[in-house]
Each structure stands twice: as structure tokens, then as C-alpha cells.
Design an enzyme around this catalytic site. Structure first.
Site, PDB file in Angstrom:
ATOM      1  N   ASP A 101     -36.537-106.901  79.052  1.00  0.00           N
ATOM      2  CA  ASP A 101     -35.594-105.871  78.617  1.00  0.00           C
ATOM      3  C   ASP A 101     -35.073-106.358  77.271  1.00  0.00           C
ATOM      4  OD1 ASP A 101     -33.405-104.364  77.982  1.00  0.00           O
ATOM      5  OD2 ASP A 101     -32.594-104.294  80.021  1.00  0.00           O
ATOM      6  N   VAL A 102     -35.498-105.706  76.213  1.00  0.00           N
ATOM      7  CA  VAL A 102     -35.243-106.252  74.878  1.00  0.00           C
ATOM      8  C   VAL A 102     -33.813-105.980  74.394  1.00  0.00           C
ATOM      9  CG1 VAL A 102     -37.665-106.166  74.248  1.00  0.00           C
ATOM     10  CG2 VAL A 102     -36.176-104.231  73.678  1.00  0.00           C
ATOM     11  N   LYS A 152     -38.768 -94.491  62.286  1.00  0.00           N
ATOM     12  CA  LYS A 152     -37.858 -93.369  62.117  1.00  0.00           C
ATOM     13  C   LYS A 152     -37.599 -92.726  63.480  1.00  0.00           C
ATOM     14  CE  LYS A 152     -40.804 -89.516  62.081  1.00  0.00           C
ATOM     15  NZ  LYS A 152     -42.011 -88.957  61.612  1.00  0.00           N
ATOM     16  N   LYS A 186     -49.460 -93.583  52.547  1.00  0.00           N
ATOM     17  CA  LYS A 186     -50.598 -92.659  52.399  1.00  0.00           C
ATOM     18  C   LYS A 186     -51.101 -92.749  50.964  1.00  0.00           C
ATOM     19  CE  LYS A 186     -49.439 -88.940  55.648  1.00  0.00           C
ATOM     20  NZ  LYS A 186     -50.635 -88.475  56.331  1.00  0.00           N
ATOM     21  N   ASP A 239     -37.918 -85.022  62.085  1.00  0.00           N
ATOM     22  CA  ASP A 239     -39.259 -85.601  62.201  1.00  0.00           C
ATOM     23  C   ASP A 239     -39.975 -85.642  60.853  1.00  0.00           C
ATOM     24  OD1 ASP A 239     -41.614 -86.544  63.602  1.00  0.00           O
ATOM     25  OD2 ASP A 239     -42.464 -84.531  63.363  1.00  0.00           O
ATOM     26  N   HIS A 244     -40.157 -87.977  55.755  1.00  0.00           N
ATOM     27  CA  HIS A 244     -41.336 -87.962  54.886  1.00  0.00           C
ATOM     28  C   HIS A 244     -41.209 -87.065  53.651  1.00  0.00           C
ATOM     29  CE1 HIS A 244     -42.892 -90.002  58.289  1.00  0.00           C
ATOM     30  NE2 HIS A 244     -43.150 -88.929  59.019  1.00  0.00           N
ATOM     31  N   LYS A 343     -44.979 -76.769  62.892  1.00  0.00           N
ATOM     32  CA  LYS A 343     -46.057 -77.081  63.844  1.00  0.00           C
ATOM     33  C   LYS A 343     -46.643 -75.777  64.372  1.00  0.00           C
ATOM     34  CE  LYS A 343     -45.130 -81.740  65.124  1.00  0.00           C
ATOM     35  NZ  LYS A 343     -46.125 -82.420  64.301  1.00  0.00           N
TER      36      LYS A 343
HETATM   37  N1  LIG Z   1     -44.290 -91.098  69.261  1.00  0.00           N
HETATM   38  C1  LIG Z   1     -44.370 -90.704  68.016  1.00  0.00           C
HETATM   39  O1  LIG Z   1     -45.256 -89.965  67.613  1.00  0.00           O
HETATM   40  C2  LIG Z   1     -43.347 -91.161  67.054  1.00  0.00           C
HETATM   41  C3  LIG Z   1     -42.340 -92.013  67.428  1.00  0.00           C
HETATM   42  N2  LIG Z   1     -41.451 -92.440  66.503  1.00  0.00           N
HETATM   43  C4  LIG Z   1     -40.412 -93.394  66.846  1.00  0.00           C
HETATM   44  O2  LIG Z   1     -41.019 -94.534  67.442  1.00  0.00           O
HETATM   45  C5  LIG Z   1     -40.161 -95.076  68.397  1.00  0.00           C
HETATM   46  C6  LIG Z   1     -40.874 -95.155  69.742  1.00  0.00           C
HETATM   47  O3  LIG Z   1     -41.272 -93.854  70.114  1.00  0.00           O
HETATM   48  P1  LIG Z   1     -42.313 -93.577  71.276  1.00  0.00           P
HETATM   49  O4  LIG Z   1     -43.364 -94.587  71.283  1.00  0.00           O
HETATM   50  O5  LIG Z   1     -42.671 -92.159  71.169  1.00  0.00           O
HETATM   51  O6  LIG Z   1     -41.382 -93.772  72.555  1.00  0.00           O
HETATM   52  P2  LIG Z   1     -41.853 -94.025  74.042  1.00  0.00           P
HETATM   53  O7  LIG Z   1     -40.752 -93.534  74.888  1.00  0.00           O
HETATM   54  O8  LIG Z   1     -43.224 -93.548  74.289  1.00  0.00           O
HETATM   55  O9  LIG Z   1     -41.918 -95.621  74.102  1.00  0.00           O
HETATM   56  C7  LIG Z   1     -40.772 -96.407  74.065  1.00  0.00           C
HETATM   57  C8  LIG Z   1     -41.127 -97.787  74.562  1.00  0.00           C
HETATM   58  O10 LIG Z   1     -39.947 -98.561  74.591  1.00  0.00           O
HETATM   59  C9  LIG Z   1     -39.879 -99.229  75.850  1.00  0.00           C
HETATM   60  N3  LIG Z   1     -38.492 -99.520  76.171  1.00  0.00           N
HETATM   61  C10 LIG Z   1     -37.452 -98.663  76.343  1.00  0.00           C
HETATM   62  N4  LIG Z   1     -36.327 -99.352  76.650  1.00  0.00           N
HETATM   63  C11 LIG Z   1     -36.669-100.661  76.650  1.00  0.00           C
HETATM   64  C12 LIG Z   1     -35.949-101.859  76.877  1.00  0.00           C
HETATM   65  N5  LIG Z   1     -34.642-101.874  77.143  1.00  0.00           N
HETATM   66  N6  LIG Z   1     -36.640-103.033  76.798  1.00  0.00           N
HETATM   67  C13 LIG Z   1     -37.948-103.044  76.532  1.00  0.00           C
HETATM   68  N7  LIG Z   1     -38.685-101.945  76.296  1.00  0.00           N
HETATM   69  C14 LIG Z   1     -38.039-100.772  76.358  1.00  0.00           C
HETATM   70  C15 LIG Z   1     -40.504 -98.260  76.790  1.00  0.00           C
HETATM   71  O11 LIG Z   1     -40.881 -98.914  77.968  1.00  0.00           O
HETATM   72  P3  LIG Z   1     -40.814 -98.056  79.331  1.00  0.00           P
HETATM   73  O12 LIG Z   1     -41.740 -96.901  79.141  1.00  0.00           O
HETATM   74  O13 LIG Z   1     -41.242 -99.014  80.354  1.00  0.00           O
HETATM   75  O14 LIG Z   1     -39.363 -97.625  79.467  1.00  0.00           O
HETATM   76  C16 LIG Z   1     -41.692 -97.811  75.962  1.00  0.00           C
HETATM   77  O15 LIG Z   1     -42.725 -98.759  75.982  1.00  0.00           O
HETATM   78  C17 LIG Z   1     -38.932 -94.183  68.424  1.00  0.00           C
HETATM   79  O16 LIG Z   1     -37.988 -94.730  67.536  1.00  0.00           O
HETATM   80  C18 LIG Z   1     -39.409 -92.882  67.856  1.00  0.00           C
HETATM   81  O17 LIG Z   1     -38.379 -92.194  67.242  1.00  0.00           O
HETATM   82  C19 LIG Z   1     -41.538 -92.043  65.198  1.00  0.00           C
HETATM   83  C20 LIG Z   1     -42.513 -91.204  64.794  1.00  0.00           C
HETATM   84  C21 LIG Z   1     -43.495 -90.687  65.677  1.00  0.00           C
HETATM   85  O1  LIG Z   2     -44.573 -88.902  61.411  1.00  0.00           O
HETATM   86  C1  LIG Z   2     -45.147 -87.873  61.676  1.00  0.00           C
HETATM   87  O2  LIG Z   2     -46.165 -87.484  60.928  1.00  0.00           O
HETATM   88  C2  LIG Z   2     -47.187 -86.633  61.458  1.00  0.00           C
HETATM   89  C3  LIG Z   2     -47.994 -86.140  60.269  1.00  0.00           C
HETATM   90  O3  LIG Z   2     -48.493 -87.216  59.541  1.00  0.00           O
HETATM   91  P1  LIG Z   2     -50.023 -87.569  59.603  1.00  0.00           P
HETATM   92  O4  LIG Z   2     -50.124 -88.873  58.923  1.00  0.00           O
HETATM   93  O5  LIG Z   2     -50.422 -87.617  61.052  1.00  0.00           O
HETATM   94  O6  LIG Z   2     -50.704 -86.481  58.876  1.00  0.00           O
HETATM   95  C4  LIG Z   2     -46.593 -85.499  62.251  1.00  0.00           C
HETATM   96  O7  LIG Z   2     -47.606 -84.797  62.906  1.00  0.00           O
HETATM   97  C5  LIG Z   2     -45.648 -86.050  63.272  1.00  0.00           C
HETATM   98  O8  LIG Z   2     -44.966 -84.986  63.930  1.00  0.00           O
HETATM   99  C6  LIG Z   2     -44.611 -86.946  62.658  1.00  0.00           C
HETATM  100  O9  LIG Z   2     -43.897 -87.620  63.680  1.00  0.00           O
END
Ligand SMILES: NC(=O)C1=CN([C@@H]2O[C@H](COP(=O)(O)OP(=O)(O)OC[C@H]3O[C@@H](n4cnc5c(N)ncnc54)[C@H](OP(=O)(O)O)[C@@H]3O)[C@@H](O)[C@H]2O)C=CC1
Ligand SMILES: O=C1O[C@H](COP(=O)(O)O)[C@@H](O)[C@H](O)[C@H]1O
Length: 490
Positions: A101-102, A152, A186, A239, A244, A343
Site C-alpha cells: 500500500d504505497v 495527469k 510526440k 483529459d 495536452h 471522442k
Molecule cells: N488510464 C489512462 O488512460 C490514463 C490514466 N491517467 C492517469 O494515470 C493514473 C493511473 O490511472 P489508471 O491506470 O487508469 O488507474 P487504474 O485505476 O487502472 O490503476 C491504478 C493503480 O493504482 C493502484 N493503487 C490504488 N491505490 C493504491 C495504493 N494505496 N497502494 C498501491 N497501489 C494502489 C491500483 O491497484 P488496485 O487495482 O489493486 O487498487 C492500480 O494498480 C491516474 O493518475 C490517471 O489520472 C492519465 C492519462 C490516461
Molecule cells: O492522454 C490522452 O491522450 C489520448 C490521445 O493521445 P494519443 O497519443 O493516444 O493519440 C486520448 O485518447 C486519451 O483520452 C488521453 O487520456
């Protein structure tokens, strides 16, 4: 490792990947969507390039995974970009997973105890968890030279971004905080620098004397793609626009930097964003929002956004956002910058378009002037286009428009690979500086507030359409932006 005082560790000297000191990448949020879809593929390509010999990769998260499960995930993600050579296989074979748990100090201490050599920590965590994890790290300290990579959205508004900045400043110097905006990695976005500053012909006309309007558009045919966990809390404005598209705007409008050194480039970007605000300072007139309903795109049926798994319709999350901005500098005052991202649109349109003013005088006798000249910078496909009026075929005095088009290939690395390289090299040039992250919130915050108050309607648009009818990006001709003076009549 420092163990107690919340004092920023000493700055690391910039460390080009060619220095070949084995580094450790610690991924917090190893099982998450971003790690699998974006971070690991970018890393795979970087490793395949030979830039990171001896890299140690540690995944960590709440899930009770073992090393094998983690290695499988890395292998699968690397495979999506063809990163399956001997370097990648070797890295995967010696990578491991630590359940933690980070947000807990004791778990973090244990994790850091596993790390050797220069360390990069990637926070692939939900924003609030990332902030709590950073706070816990600040209490226990990190090894000197550690670089932090944060996704982000950076904070959820200007105030939270500022407090996160203050917190991170107690951990490491600003140059070691890599706030990720993958658009800065990019190659086409970076090409704006070459286009503007390595040619004589464009820069002299990039100002309000010659430019009528600038559109920065990122329309995708993709819908939610199973990302409700992240997207439904963000929406199109946060987003894409707050992050961006504002970076693209800054690269298009900043004054020429004397060099591309981080201090110079990021200083120029910050300066121009400080001068950027909503058109007419009016969040209602200068913004539009929409949300897709069921529809079809190129034969593919998309459900309504609100029916996508994981979406909470009550949030009123927008899937399309438009803003009109002014860049209030000597160079740009009076030029509207229209930003849009949507989108589930009918077609992909990812470009910045600079529309020039009509010539003051087209000589009598030259007929058929219809459209102004335009410079188009495409962000995928990567291309550069120049629409010009020339004496076309047939009657030599009748004007036609031609499109001079250059296509160019992608960069060596995917955008995530490029921003990762910056962190491994200790070079923050392609990372968002702390004050810039706050400035971007300052620009959009009045719009977020107006939307929350319901002052701008959330329009429905069918998936596969051109978006809501009340778009601020009307046709280039015969359409006028609302001006500040007209505000009271609306
Ligand atoms: N997904 C995307 O396309 C994008 C995401 N982001 C950003 O990236 C970040 C991550 O997003 P995303 O991957 O979608 O999120 P997810 O919910 O898919 O993943 C989050 C991760 O964090 C872990 N986690 C949550 N709480 C804890 C904790 N206390 N200790 C350790 N691990 C923990 C989760 O583990 P568990 O599942 O076991 O809880 C999971 O592995 C966010 O800041 C989001 O805003 C930005 C742009 C695009
Ligand atoms: O960060 C993001 O970017 C993608 C678009 O960027 P690309 O590099 O995949 O073309 C966007 O689809 C997404 O919603 C957003 O989180």
C-alpha cells in the site's frame, strides 16, 4: 536513503542514458490501466533501443500478485509494440513485484530498501492516492537523485496542484519532478519547434497582423474504450484541453527560446501561458461541452456514453470540450485560439490550423478568391500542409487553392518512451514545470466552475457525428466569435 527529515534530496546531475549507470524504475500502480497500455509499451521500446542497460524494473501495487504474474503483464505490454528482443527478455526475467500500500510509510520503506542505483519512481496511481503516497514519501525521504514521474491530471484544481507542488518540493528539486504530458514527447508536436524556429518564412507572419485565427483540434473516433475508471472523473476538458492542447498552444505561441535547454524552453512556455485566458474572460461564451449518445462510426456500433460500463451518468462528464482563448501578448492579442477535443466523432482530426488573414488587396482581375491561406500541422497522421491560393489550371486569372503536403514518419520512440527517456536522463525539458501545471488549471478553472453551475448546457451528440450544433469552431468564413462587447446581449 534519507530516513527522517522532509528535506529535498540533492539535485542529480543530468544523466544521459548513454552514461550507462544501471537505474531502477519503480512503478507504483503496476496493475493499472495506464501502466499496461502506455507506460510499459513506451518502456519496452526504450529498452529495445539499448538506452537502458542493466535497468531494474520493480512493479508494486495493492494486488496480491507474484513475480510471474507481473512479468507476464510486462511481456504482454511489451509485445504490443514488438518489444520482444533479447534486451527486453533479459529485463523482464530479472524484474519483480512487491505488494504494497504505497500510502503507508512502512510499505514504502520496504519498497525503497529494494531499490539500488539511481531511482525513477513512476506514480501510475489515481491522483488522490499519488498525493498521499508523495506525502508518505516526504515523511521518510527518498534516495538522493531520485526522479519522480507523475501522471495527469496533476492535482484536481489550481489549489491542489499548488499544494502537491509544495509537497514535492520537500522531496526533490523541481528538475527531478517529471510531470508527464506525453504530447510533449510526440515528434510532431516537437516539430513545431523546427517549423517555427529553423525557417525564415513562417515565424515573421505568426502574429496578429497576419493571423486571423488558430484552431487546435484533437477529435477522435475512439469512445471510452473501457477507461471509465479514469475518464469518467476527468472528462474531455481535463483529459485533453487542460493538459495536452494547452501545451500545443504554448509551443505555437511562445517567443523563440535561445536554446532548447530545459530552463529556456520551459521558461518560454510558462511566460506565454501566464498571458493566456478565456476569450472575453467569459467562461460561458467561450466554452461548449457535449456527450456522445449511441451511434455508429465506420460500421462500429458505440453505446451511449452513459451506458458504458463504469460510467456514472449523474457526474455529467463531457466527452467533447471546446474553449476559445486569447493569448494576451503584443504578438497575439486579438487572435482567437479555438481548442477542441471530442471522442466518438465522425472522423479523426488531430491538427493545429493557422488561418491567415485575407491579403489587404487582391488585384482586380484576379478572380475566384474564396479561402484564406492556412498552415496545417497534423498530429497524427504526422504531416504538414500549406493551403495556398494560386493561379490554377484553366483560366490563369482565376484563383484555385492547392494544398502543399508533406508527410513524415513517426519519431524513433513512442511519446511515452520519449518522456521516460527524459526522466532516465535527468532532463526535465519535456516535463511540465510546476508553475505551468498550476497556470493550466488557472486557465480552465472558470470554465469548470461555469459547467458545474450548469451555465453551459451539456449537449448530446450521436457517436459518429460532427459534434453538437452550437460548436464554437464554425466554418472559417462567414462566422464570427462572440466579442467581449457582445457579452451582455447573450
Ligand atoms: N488510464 C489512462 O488512460 C490514463 C490514466 N491517467 C492517469 O494515470 C493514473 C493511473 O490511472 P489508471 O491506470 O487508469 O488507474 P487504474 O485505476 O487502472 O490503476 C491504478 C493503480 O493504482 C493502484 N493503487 C490504488 N491505490 C493504491 C495504493 N494505496 N497502494 C498501491 N497501489 C494502489 C491500483 O491497484 P488496485 O487495482 O489493486 O487498487 C492500480 O494498480 C491516474 O493518475 C490517471 O489520472 C492519465 C492519462 C490516461
Ligand atoms: O492522454 C490522452 O491522450 C489520448 C490521445 O493521445 P494519443 O497519443 O493516444 O493519440 C486520448 O485518447 C486519451 O483520452 C488521453 O487520456
Amino acid at each position: 536513503m534519507t530516513t527522517s527529515a522532509p528535506i529535498a534530496s540533492p539535485a542529480a546531475p543530468a544523466m544521459p542514458t548513454t552514461t550507462r549507470i544501471p537505474q531502477t524504475l519503480l512503478v507504483l500502480g503496476a496493475s493499472g490501466d495506464l501502466t499496461g497500455r502506455l507506460l510499459l509499451p513506451g518502456l519496452g521500446r526504450l529498452v529495445a533501443s539499448g538506452a537502458l542497460p542493466g535497468l531494474r524494473l520493480i512493479g508494486s501495487g495493492m494486488d496480491d500478485w507474484d513475480d510471474e504474474r507481473w512479468r507476464r503483464r510486462v511481456t504482454e505490454s511489451f509485445a504490443t509494440v514488438g518489444a520482444d528482443g533479447p534486451r527486453e527478455t533479459e529485463l523482464i526475467g530479472r524484474s519483480w513485484y512487491v505488494p504494497a500500500d504505497v500510502t503507508r510509510e512502512e510499505d514504502l520503506r520496504r519498497l525503497l530498501g529494494d531499490c539500488t542505483g539511481p531511482l525513477v519512481i513512476f506514480f501510475a496511481l489515481p491522483p488522490m492516492v499519488a498525493a498521499r503516497s508523495a506525502a508518505a514519501l516526504a515523511r521518510i525521504g527518498v534516495p538522493p537523485g531520485t526522479r519522480l514521474m507523475l501522471e495527469k491530471p496533476f492535482g484536481v484544481d489550481r489549489i491542489s496542484a499548488r499544494s502537491l507542488n509544495n509537497l514535492l518540493a520537500t522531496l526533490v528539486p523541481e528538475e527531478q519532478v517529471h510531470r508527464i504530458d506525453h504530447f510533449l514527447g510526440k515528434s510532431t508536436v516537437l516539430n513545431l519547434l523546427g517549423l517555427r524556429f529553423a525557417n525564415r518564412i513562417f515565424e515573421p507572419v505568426l502574429n496578429s497582423t497576419h493571423v486571423a485565427c488558430v484552431d487546435i483540434v484533437f477529435d477522435e473516433t475512439l469512445g471510452l474504450e473501457g477507461r471509465a475508471g479514469y475518464y469518467d472523473g476527468a472528462g474531455a476538458l481535463v483529459d485533453m484541453v487542460q493538459s495536452h492542447l494547452l501545451q500545443v498552444l504554448a509551443l505555437l505561441t511562445m517567443e523563440p527560446p535561445p536554446s532548447l535547454e530545459a530552463r529556456e524552453l520551459r521558461g518560454r512556455l510558462a511566460q506565454v501561458l501566464r498571458a493566456t485566458r478565456l476569450w472575453g474572460d467569459d467562461p460561458v461564451m467561450s466554452s461548449r461541452r457535449g456527450r456522445y449518445t449511441a451511434g455508429e462510426i465506420a460500421g462500429r456500433r458505440l453505446p451511449s456514453y452513459v451506458d458504458e460500463p463504469g460510467v456514472d451518468p449523474a457526474r455529467g462528464t463531457e466527452t467533447l470540450a471546446e474553449l476559445v482563448l486569447t493569448v494576451d501578448t503584443w504578438r497575439w492579442a486579438g487572435v482567437p485560439f479555438r481548442l477542441r477535443s471530442g471522442k466518438a466523432m465522425a472522423g479523426v482530426r488531430k491538427e493545429a490550423v493557422i488561418t491567415f488573414k485575407q491579403p489587404d488587396r487582391v488585384p482586380d482581375g484576379l478572380t475566384g478568391y474564396e479561402r484564406p491561406d492556412r498552415l496545417r500541422i497534423g498530429f497524427g497522421p504526422d504531416r504538414l500542409g500549406l493551403d495556398l491560393n494560386i493561379n490554377g489550371p484553366g483560366n490563369p486569372f482565376d484563383l484555385d487553392q492547392v494544398d502543399l503536403l508533406a508527410e513524415f514518419g513517426p519519431g524513433d520512440l513512442p511519446a511515452y518512451g520519449e518522456v521516460l527517456r527524459g526522466a532516465f536522463d535527468g532532463d526535465p525539458t519535456l516535463s511540465v514545470r510546476g508553475d505551468v501545471a498550476e497556470e493550466c488549471w488557472r486557465i480552465v478553472e472558470p470554465v469548470l466552475a461555469a459547467w458545474k453551475a450548469g451555465a453551459v448546457p451539456l449537449r448530446d451528440y450521436p457517436a459518429g457525428s460532427a459534434g453538437p450544433a452550437d460548436s464554437l469552431l464554425g466554418p472559417a468564413s462567414g462566422w464570427r466569435l462572440p466579442r467581449p462587447a457582445e457579452r451582455s446581449s447573450h
